[in-house]
Design a protein around this motif. Structure first.
Motif, short mmCIF file in Angstrom:
data_model
loop_
_atom_site.label_atom_id
_atom_site.label_comp_id
_atom_site.label_asym_id
_atom_site.label_seq_id
_atom_site.Cartn_x
_atom_site.Cartn_y
_atom_site.Cartn_z
N GLY A 51 46.11 41.90 39.55
CA GLY A 51 45.89 41.02 38.43
C GLY A 51 44.48 40.46 38.32
O GLY A 51 43.80 40.24 37.39
N LEU A 52 43.96 40.02 39.54
CA LEU A 52 42.47 39.75 39.48
C LEU A 52 41.48 40.96 39.10
O LEU A 52 40.37 40.67 38.35
CB LEU A 52 42.18 39.31 40.82
CG LEU A 52 42.58 38.00 41.39
CD1 LEU A 52 42.25 37.60 42.79
CD2 LEU A 52 41.82 36.79 40.38
N ILE A 53 41.74 42.00 39.58
CA ILE A 53 40.88 43.41 38.96
C ILE A 53 41.12 43.37 37.51
O ILE A 53 40.14 43.67 36.72
CB ILE A 53 41.26 44.65 39.74
CG1 ILE A 53 40.94 44.46 40.95
CG2 ILE A 53 40.54 45.86 39.02
CD1 ILE A 53 41.48 45.61 42.01
N LEU A 54 42.37 43.50 36.79
CA LEU A 54 42.67 43.53 35.45
C LEU A 54 41.80 42.35 34.77
O LEU A 54 41.31 42.64 33.62
CB LEU A 54 44.16 43.47 35.09
CG LEU A 54 45.08 44.71 35.60
CD1 LEU A 54 46.23 44.42 35.21
CD2 LEU A 54 44.39 45.75 34.99
N SER A 55 42.01 41.00 35.11
CA SER A 55 41.19 40.03 34.56
C SER A 55 39.95 40.40 34.48
O SER A 55 39.02 39.67 33.78
CB SER A 55 41.71 38.68 35.23
OG SER A 55 41.14 38.67 36.47
N LEU A 56 39.09 40.86 35.33
CA LEU A 56 37.86 41.35 35.24
C LEU A 56 37.35 42.46 34.60
O LEU A 56 36.14 42.55 34.16
CB LEU A 56 37.03 41.20 36.68
CG LEU A 56 37.21 40.30 37.87
CD1 LEU A 56 36.82 40.40 39.26
CD2 LEU A 56 36.26 39.05 37.37
N THR A 57 38.08 43.11 34.35
CA THR A 57 38.02 44.60 33.51
C THR A 57 38.29 44.65 32.23
O THR A 57 38.02 45.42 31.45
CB THR A 57 38.42 45.60 34.47
OG1 THR A 57 39.78 45.47 34.63
CG2 THR A 57 37.74 45.94 35.69
N LEU A 58 39.59 43.85 31.80
CA LEU A 58 39.94 43.82 30.45
C LEU A 58 39.46 43.46 29.63
O LEU A 58 38.38 42.28 29.89
CB LEU A 58 41.47 43.42 30.39
CG LEU A 58 42.70 44.22 31.02
CD1 LEU A 58 43.93 43.38 31.11
CD2 LEU A 58 42.90 45.37 30.01
N ASN A 59 39.18 43.68 28.23
CA ASN A 59 38.76 42.94 27.15
C ASN A 59 39.24 41.46 27.25
O ASN A 59 40.46 41.34 26.93
CB ASN A 59 38.80 43.84 26.01
CG ASN A 59 38.45 42.94 24.63
OD1 ASN A 59 37.80 41.83 24.65
ND2 ASN A 59 38.03 43.70 23.42
N PRO A 60 38.51 40.41 27.33
CA PRO A 60 39.10 39.29 27.53
C PRO A 60 39.62 38.72 26.27
O PRO A 60 40.25 37.83 26.08
CB PRO A 60 37.87 38.34 27.74
CG PRO A 60 36.72 39.02 27.50
CD PRO A 60 36.90 40.43 27.48
N HIS A 61 39.38 39.38 24.99
CA HIS A 61 39.83 39.07 23.53
C HIS A 61 41.07 39.71 23.32
O HIS A 61 41.66 39.51 22.07
CB HIS A 61 38.53 39.43 22.60
CG HIS A 61 37.64 38.61 23.00
ND1 HIS A 61 37.36 37.35 22.64
CD2 HIS A 61 36.23 39.16 23.12
CE1 HIS A 61 36.16 36.91 23.12
NE2 HIS A 61 35.55 38.12 23.25
#
Lengths: 258, 149
Positions: A68-78
């Motif tokens: 979850g933390l990796i995805l939060s840093l790599t996904l488009n935040p929008h």
């Protein structure tokens, strides 16, 4: 309670959260906080639900926390909340179901990012690991860069996965130099690029989907670097992220040879 | 403490936060480097090869690329060597202009202009002929091309 911090996944999660804080300092926005919360909620929730359905048992989802933390840093935040849910669902689905003889095949975050990205026509953003550069020189940038390196204490020192990281960085640098006609001005970009560093010390050495054997670790790093460099040559309207694609290629070829 | 209790507390807390956040109307605010919330182009924090230009020069420039939620407009801009190009962010959120390819940005390092807050702009002079691809690093699907003749 303190014993929980001796678990390597928890230690890694702590370092990832610190990296998030450095990104938040540079990009202080509601979407940054939102994506962390939603990524964690959806990965942990999905992992707990799927595992409970399969085994009728609850557990502490340390792996989902890291994913979850990796995805939060790599996904488009929008991204919309349902798009984040989709990526989390694919990640945890692959972790739970894409396995042969109880061997995980693909890096969960990686497979979620690629398949989710293809479905949503969204490329990997790496937003959370783009700002931790050494330049312009100063206390803040140096501190943030050092925080970016913290996961090395877990992956290289604690889990002894430095073979992957080292061989990847050397091979990737050499190949990019060759592909850029030995333009040495890009060396600084490559060697101190926070995205490449994060990928090589966090995602690349993931223990469940990469070799344990030191020799195979070296080969794995070389293969991933080569695949990533070759994929980066593809020029199309949508090319999946070369680093993640290279990692998945390595996962597929090495899952039988741990 | 019992693991199940810990899991339960964490899930409830995160769920409450998530519901609270999702109930917000999608209003996004820009990173702290934004000086104002207006859409008027501001004096740009220029690239390292530039001197800072006054506000009115930015608004008079012809070679301006605007980012909205739909992407960069124009997506392809053709200019002569020595022309200054400005990027204006009207997307409502942060932007980071970086050279292709994503994510390593090695094709043309001066084009790694970096973060541009909402309502702000940055500029770059292109000295050499060539074709320069760039993208929004925070949303790499948004791409553009500069053709320098």
């Amino acid at each position: 309670m303190m014993s929980i911090f001796r678990i390597s996944k928890v230690q890694l999660a702590v370092t990832l959260f610190l990296i998030f804080l450095t990104a938040l300092e540079t990009y202080p926005s509601f979407v940054a906080v939102r994506i962390v919360i939603l990524s964690l909620l959806f990965t942990i929730g999905t992992d707990l639900s799927v595992t409970f359905i399969r085994k009728r048992a609850l557990f502490v989802p340390y792996a989902a926390l890291v994913t979850g933390l990796i995805l939060s840093l790599t996904l488009n935040p929008h991204l919309q909340w349902y798009e984040i849910l989709l990526v989390a669902f694919i990640s945890m689905g692959a972790k739970n179901f894409l396995r042969i003889s109880n061997h995980h095949i693909f890096n969960p975050a990686g497979i979620g990012l690629i398949i989710g990205g293809i479905l949503l026509h969204q490329n990997v953003s790496w937003w959370g690991v783009s700002f931790q550069t050494l330049t312009p020189f100063g206390i803040k940038h140096t501190l943030f860069f050092l925080i970016l390196l913290l996961p090395l204490l877990v992956s290289a020192y604690r889990m002894r996965r430095y073979g992957n990281t080292l061989s990847f960085l050397i091979t990737y640098t050499l190949l990019l130099l060759i592909l850029n006609h030995f333009n040495f001005s890009i060396l600084q970009t490559i060697l101190f690029d926070p995205t490449v560093i994060f990928f090589s010390i966090v995602m690349l050495p993931e223990p469940m989907t990469t070799p344990n054997n030191p020799s195979r670790q070296l080969l794995f790093g070389v293969l991933v670097a080569t695949a990533a460099a070759l994929i980066s040559l593809i020029r199309s309207s949508f090319t999946p992220d070369p680093l993640i694609m290279g990692l998945l290629v390595g996962n597929l070829l090495f899952f039988r040879f741990r | 403490m019992n693991n199940k209790v810990v899991i339960g507390i964490v899930v409830v807390v995160v769920a409450v936060l998530a519901i609270f956040l999702l109930s917000k109307s999608g209003s996004l605010y820009s990173p702290s480097q934004t000086q104002t919330s207006t859409r008027t182009p501001q004096p740009s924090i220029t690239s390292t090869t530039q001197q800072q230009s006054p506000t009115n020069e930015v608004t008079k420039e012809q070679n301006v690329i605007t980012l909205t939620q739909a992407g960069f407009s124009p997506s392809t801009l053709t200019v002569k060597a020595g022309t200054k190009i400005s990027w204006i962010n009207n997307s409502g959120s942060g932007l980071s202009v970086n050279s292709n390819p994503h994510p390593i940005h090695t094709n043309y390092s001066p084009l790694n202009i970096g973060a541009i807050g909402d309502g702000q702009s940055k500029s770059l002079i292109f000295d050499k002929p060539g074709t320069y691809g760039y993208h929004n690093h925070l949303n790499p699907s948004q791409t553009g091309t500069i053709v320098v003749q």
